[in-house]
Design a protein around this motif. Structure first.
Motif, mmCIF file in Angstrom:
data_model
loop_
_atom_site.group_PDB
_atom_site.id
_atom_site.type_symbol
_atom_site.label_atom_id
_atom_site.label_comp_id
_atom_site.label_asym_id
_atom_site.label_seq_id
_atom_site.Cartn_x
_atom_site.Cartn_y
_atom_site.Cartn_z
ATOM 1 N N GLU A 113 2.991 -15.206 29.929
ATOM 2 C CA GLU A 113 1.978 -16.209 29.616
ATOM 3 C C GLU A 113 1.032 -15.718 28.518
ATOM 4 O OE1 GLU A 113 3.026 -16.755 34.013
ATOM 5 O OE2 GLU A 113 2.769 -15.114 32.599
ATOM 6 N N LEU A 114 0.634 -14.449 28.591
ATOM 7 C CA LEU A 114 -0.257 -13.897 27.569
ATOM 8 C C LEU A 114 0.433 -13.825 26.211
ATOM 9 C CD1 LEU A 114 -1.866 -11.051 29.708
ATOM 10 C CD2 LEU A 114 -3.036 -13.085 28.849
ATOM 11 N N CYS A 115 1.720 -13.499 26.227
ATOM 12 C CA CYS A 115 2.475 -13.443 24.982
ATOM 13 C C CYS A 115 2.574 -14.830 24.341
ATOM 14 C CB CYS A 115 3.875 -12.884 25.259
ATOM 15 S SG CYS A 115 4.830 -12.536 23.774
ATOM 16 N N LYS A 116 2.805 -15.844 25.167
ATOM 17 C CA LYS A 116 2.864 -17.216 24.654
ATOM 18 C C LYS A 116 1.517 -17.635 24.082
ATOM 19 C CE LYS A 116 4.450 -21.402 23.984
ATOM 20 N NZ LYS A 116 5.519 -21.697 22.997
ATOM 21 N N ALA A 117 0.447 -17.329 24.804
ATOM 22 C CA ALA A 117 -0.889 -17.704 24.343
ATOM 23 C C ALA A 117 -1.245 -16.976 23.053
ATOM 24 C CB ALA A 117 -1.918 -17.399 25.427
ATOM 25 N N TYR A 118 -0.943 -15.676 22.997
ATOM 26 C CA TYR A 118 -1.262 -14.891 21.802
ATOM 27 C C TYR A 118 -0.516 -15.440 20.584
ATOM 28 C CZ TYR A 118 -1.888 -10.947 18.652
ATOM 29 O OH TYR A 118 -2.205 -10.179 17.561
ATOM 30 N N SER A 119 0.790 -15.674 20.727
ATOM 31 C CA SER A 119 1.579 -16.186 19.602
ATOM 32 C C SER A 119 1.124 -17.592 19.211
ATOM 33 C CB SER A 119 3.071 -16.181 19.949
ATOM 34 O OG SER A 119 3.347 -17.005 21.062
ATOM 35 N N TYR A 155 9.071 -9.666 17.657
ATOM 36 C CA TYR A 155 9.963 -10.793 17.960
ATOM 37 C C TYR A 155 9.759 -11.980 17.027
ATOM 38 C CZ TYR A 155 12.386 -14.350 20.769
ATOM 39 O OH TYR A 155 13.227 -15.349 21.201
ATOM 40 N N PHE A 156 8.514 -12.314 16.736
ATOM 41 C CA PHE A 156 8.230 -13.505 15.927
ATOM 42 C C PHE A 156 8.176 -13.178 14.428
ATOM 43 C CE2 PHE A 156 6.637 -14.701 20.116
ATOM 44 C CZ PHE A 156 7.155 -15.980 20.251
ATOM 45 N N LEU A 157 7.462 -12.113 14.063
ATOM 46 C CA LEU A 157 7.356 -11.757 12.652
ATOM 47 C C LEU A 157 8.545 -10.933 12.161
ATOM 48 C CD1 LEU A 157 3.558 -10.861 12.278
ATOM 49 C CD2 LEU A 157 4.697 -13.084 12.041
ATOM 50 N N LYS A 158 9.261 -10.298 13.101
ATOM 51 C CA LYS A 158 10.436 -9.479 12.763
ATOM 52 C C LYS A 158 10.080 -8.353 11.790
ATOM 53 C CE LYS A 158 13.128 -12.455 14.957
ATOM 54 N NZ LYS A 158 13.691 -12.142 16.289
ATOM 55 N N CYS A 159 8.888 -7.794 11.931
ATOM 56 C CA CYS A 159 8.461 -6.766 10.986
ATOM 57 C C CYS A 159 8.164 -5.427 11.642
ATOM 58 C CB CYS A 159 7.233 -7.247 10.203
ATOM 59 S SG CYS A 159 5.735 -7.427 11.196
ATOM 60 N N LEU A 160 8.240 -5.350 12.965
ATOM 61 C CA LEU A 160 7.910 -4.116 13.672
ATOM 62 C C LEU A 160 9.175 -3.489 14.246
ATOM 63 C CD1 LEU A 160 5.481 -2.357 14.534
ATOM 64 C CD2 LEU A 160 5.461 -3.604 16.696
ATOM 65 N N LYS A 161 9.403 -2.239 13.909
ATOM 66 C CA LYS A 161 10.551 -1.500 14.431
ATOM 67 C C LYS A 161 10.058 -0.595 15.544
ATOM 68 C CE LYS A 161 12.572 -1.376 9.783
ATOM 69 N NZ LYS A 161 11.371 -1.753 9.005
ATOM 70 N N VAL A 215 -1.362 -11.665 6.454
ATOM 71 C CA VAL A 215 -0.305 -11.375 7.426
ATOM 72 C C VAL A 215 1.050 -11.330 6.735
ATOM 73 C CG1 VAL A 215 0.895 -12.226 9.479
ATOM 74 C CG2 VAL A 215 -1.600 -12.306 9.381
ATOM 75 N N SER A 216 1.272 -12.225 5.775
ATOM 76 C CA SER A 216 2.526 -12.232 5.028
ATOM 77 C C SER A 216 2.715 -10.932 4.243
ATOM 78 C CB SER A 216 2.558 -13.436 4.086
ATOM 79 O OG SER A 216 3.760 -13.467 3.348
ATOM 80 N N GLU A 217 1.640 -10.428 3.656
ATOM 81 C CA GLU A 217 1.708 -9.161 2.936
ATOM 82 C C GLU A 217 2.014 -8.013 3.893
ATOM 83 O OE1 GLU A 217 -1.968 -8.752 0.896
ATOM 84 O OE2 GLU A 217 -1.573 -10.370 -0.531
ATOM 85 N N LEU A 218 1.436 -8.057 5.081
ATOM 86 C CA LEU A 218 1.705 -7.028 6.091
ATOM 87 C C LEU A 218 3.165 -7.073 6.519
ATOM 88 C CD1 LEU A 218 0.824 -4.852 8.116
ATOM 89 C CD2 LEU A 218 0.133 -6.688 9.657
ATOM 90 N N LEU A 232 0.325 -4.918 24.068
ATOM 91 C CA LEU A 232 1.715 -5.331 24.245
ATOM 92 C C LEU A 232 2.001 -6.687 23.618
ATOM 93 C CD1 LEU A 232 2.334 -4.166 27.932
ATOM 94 C CD2 LEU A 232 2.939 -2.980 25.811
ATOM 95 N N GLU A 233 1.059 -7.634 23.750
ATOM 96 C CA GLU A 233 1.316 -8.977 23.221
ATOM 97 C C GLU A 233 1.405 -8.974 21.702
ATOM 98 O OE1 GLU A 233 -2.277 -9.512 25.586
ATOM 99 O OE2 GLU A 233 -0.753 -7.989 25.961
ATOM 100 N N GLU A 234 0.488 -8.264 21.032
ATOM 101 C CA GLU A 234 0.543 -8.283 19.578
ATOM 102 C C GLU A 234 1.733 -7.485 19.057
ATOM 103 O OE1 GLU A 234 -3.032 -6.801 17.796
ATOM 104 O OE2 GLU A 234 -3.167 -5.076 19.139
#
Length: 248
Positions: free
Chosen positions: A121-127, A88-94, A24-27, A80-82
């Motif tokens: 709720e799904l976003c919280k669970a996924y993250s 938002y969390f990884l800051k890698c998607l534009k 994931v870090s490499e991605l 949508l969640e991923e």
């Protein structure tokens, strides 16, 4: 915790040698240092990927590749969640039309919330699961929200079937409200060798107005399994005198 069911000899060693956190870090690095763009399409996000990113997205299990006639370009469909997790969390998607400013983060949050019920709720669970380095995939084929893997699905079978519940009283999601729901769900999970994991998202009065509310949400985890009467038989503990039929 259930034991992993590895697929083939050497799978466990390969997973140890290539931890999901490293992939994931490499991605992250590859996407941050590229001009790859994504855009919202219906209830998903489409991401353009080069050959390196295609390999990393597949290894990290983000999205699903879309078959196209273009040889040098690959598209991925993200739920949508991923997509929001990567944004938002990884800051890698534009995502086209949205950047990392607070204003646009809120706008994207409201757009996605309008497209999927229980998105916060799904976003919280996924993250929550991804941050623990679980691989999270759709569980729709099993009637649950997600299935989670210890590593890549090519190496190991999924261990948990996940259902996400909210503490909102007027929530339209009425799953697991009665005992028969638990019974049916645990029977299904047992038949496919998965443990039912319930993630109860408590909002703590934070509402759903912006992604900042996720910081105030907390998750209560339950694992639910069927009771096996064979493991609780009295005659496995006590001995009886067959002549008098009394307990010794």
């Amino acid at each position: 915790m259930t034991k992993p069911r590895w697929k083939g000899k050497g799978s466990a060693a390969k997973a140890v040698g290539e931890p999901m956190s490293k992939i994931v870090s490499e991605l992250e690095s590859s996407l941050i240092n590229s001009d790859s763009k994504a855009f919202v399409s219906g209830c998903s996000v489409l991401l353009e990927a080069n050959s390196e990113q295609t390999e990393l997205l597949n290894r990290a299990c983000f999205g699903h590749p879309i078959i196209t006639s273009q040889q040098d370009q690959q598209w991925f469909r993200l739920c949508l969640e991923e997509a929001f997790y990567m944004f938002y969390f990884l800051k890698c998607l534009k995502i086209k039309g949205y950047d990392s400013s607070a204003k646009n983060e809120v706008e994207l949050w409201h757009l996605m919330s309008s497209k999927r019920e229980m998105f916060p709720e799904l976003c919280k669970a996924y993250s929550h699961l991804r941050m623990k380095n679980w691989v999270v995939r759709s569980g729709s084929q099993y009637g649950v929200d997600y299935v989670v893997y210890r590593h890549h699905p090519a190496l190991v079978h999924s261990e948990y079937a996940v259902i996400v519940l909210s503490d909102t009283s007027d929530d339209a999601d009425e799953r697991l409200r009665v005992w028969s729901d638990f019974h049916c769900t645990t029977r299904l999970c047992g038949s496919v060798a998965k443990t039912l994991l319930v993630l109860h998202v408590h909002k703590n009065g934070s509402g759903t107005n912006s992604p900042m509310c996720l910081e105030n949400y907390n998750i209560e985890e339950w694992t639910i399994t069927r009771w096996n009467p064979e493991q609780n038989r009295e005659d496995s503990v006590f001995q009886f005198d067959e002549r008098t039929d009394t307990q010794i």
